[in-house]
Design a protein around this motif. Structure first.
Motif, short mmCIF file in Angstrom:
data_model
loop_
_atom_site.label_atom_id
_atom_site.label_comp_id
_atom_site.label_asym_id
_atom_site.label_seq_id
_atom_site.Cartn_x
_atom_site.Cartn_y
_atom_site.Cartn_z
N MET A 1 -8.15 14.54 -2.33
CA MET A 1 -6.95 13.80 -2.70
C MET A 1 -6.40 13.10 -1.46
O MET A 1 -6.43 13.62 -0.36
CB MET A 1 -5.93 14.76 -3.29
N HIS A 40 -9.26 4.30 -10.67
CA HIS A 40 -8.11 5.19 -10.90
C HIS A 40 -7.25 4.65 -12.03
O HIS A 40 -7.09 3.44 -12.18
CB HIS A 40 -7.26 5.33 -9.64
N PRO A 43 -1.45 6.19 -13.83
CA PRO A 43 -0.78 7.44 -13.42
C PRO A 43 -1.40 8.05 -12.15
O PRO A 43 -0.68 8.60 -11.31
CB PRO A 43 -0.95 8.36 -14.61
N GLU A 44 -2.71 7.94 -12.00
CA GLU A 44 -3.35 8.45 -10.79
C GLU A 44 -2.91 7.62 -9.58
O GLU A 44 -2.66 8.18 -8.50
CB GLU A 44 -4.87 8.40 -10.92
N CYS A 45 -2.83 6.30 -9.75
CA CYS A 45 -2.34 5.44 -8.65
C CYS A 45 -0.94 5.86 -8.25
O CYS A 45 -0.63 5.96 -7.05
CB CYS A 45 -2.34 3.98 -9.09
N ALA A 46 -0.10 6.13 -9.24
CA ALA A 46 1.28 6.56 -8.96
C ALA A 46 1.29 7.85 -8.16
O ALA A 46 2.03 7.97 -7.18
CB ALA A 46 2.05 6.72 -10.26
N ARG A 47 0.47 8.79 -8.56
CA ARG A 47 0.42 10.09 -7.86
C ARG A 47 -0.08 9.91 -6.43
O ARG A 47 0.49 10.46 -5.49
CB ARG A 47 -0.46 11.06 -8.65
N ILE A 48 -1.14 9.13 -6.24
CA ILE A 48 -1.71 8.93 -4.91
C ILE A 48 -0.71 8.24 -3.98
O ILE A 48 -0.58 8.59 -2.81
CB ILE A 48 -3.01 8.10 -5.00
N HIS A 50 2.54 8.21 -4.40
CA HIS A 50 3.84 8.87 -4.46
C HIS A 50 4.93 7.94 -4.99
O HIS A 50 6.02 7.83 -4.43
CB HIS A 50 4.23 9.46 -3.10
N SER A 52 6.66 6.35 -8.93
CA SER A 52 6.77 6.65 -10.36
C SER A 52 5.75 5.82 -11.13
O SER A 52 5.32 4.74 -10.67
CB SER A 52 8.17 6.35 -10.87
N SER A 53 5.38 6.31 -12.29
CA SER A 53 4.44 5.57 -13.15
C SER A 53 5.02 4.23 -13.54
O SER A 53 4.30 3.23 -13.64
CB SER A 53 4.10 6.38 -14.40
#
Length: 87
Positions: A1, A40, A43-48, A50, A52-53
């Motif tokens: 990650m 990706h 939502p994965e882009c948002a998580r990576i 940091h 919001s979606s």
């Protein structure tokens, strides 16, 4: 990650020089484009990154408008042509 620092270093160093449409993107939009082009989900882009979606979704909309593409498939083709990802 990816960590925040890793994602910025990994994504920014691959920005092509003199690539017209791509150069119209902000740094953050470019990062979203790069991650999305690598497969990706938003939502994965948002998580990576940091974020919001909703923020990533807004960036995605802006990217599509700036690049003049109407579908994710067109965006992927453009990314390949610009050398952001390998086919």
């Amino acid at each position: 990650m990816y960590s925040v620092h890793d994602s910025r270093v990994l994504l920014d160093r691959h920005r092509p020089v003199g690539s017209g449409q791509i150069n119209r993107l902000t740094q953050r939009e470019f990062q979203v484009l790069k991650l999305f082009s690598e497969g990706h989900t938003l939502p994965e882009c948002a998580r990576i990154l940091h974020l919001s979606s909703k923020t990533v979704s807004n960036h995605f909309t802006q990217i599509r408008a700036k690049l003049g593409v109407s579908s994710p498939a067109e965006m992927a083709r453009l990314s390949i042509r610009q050398g952001l990802v390998e086919p």
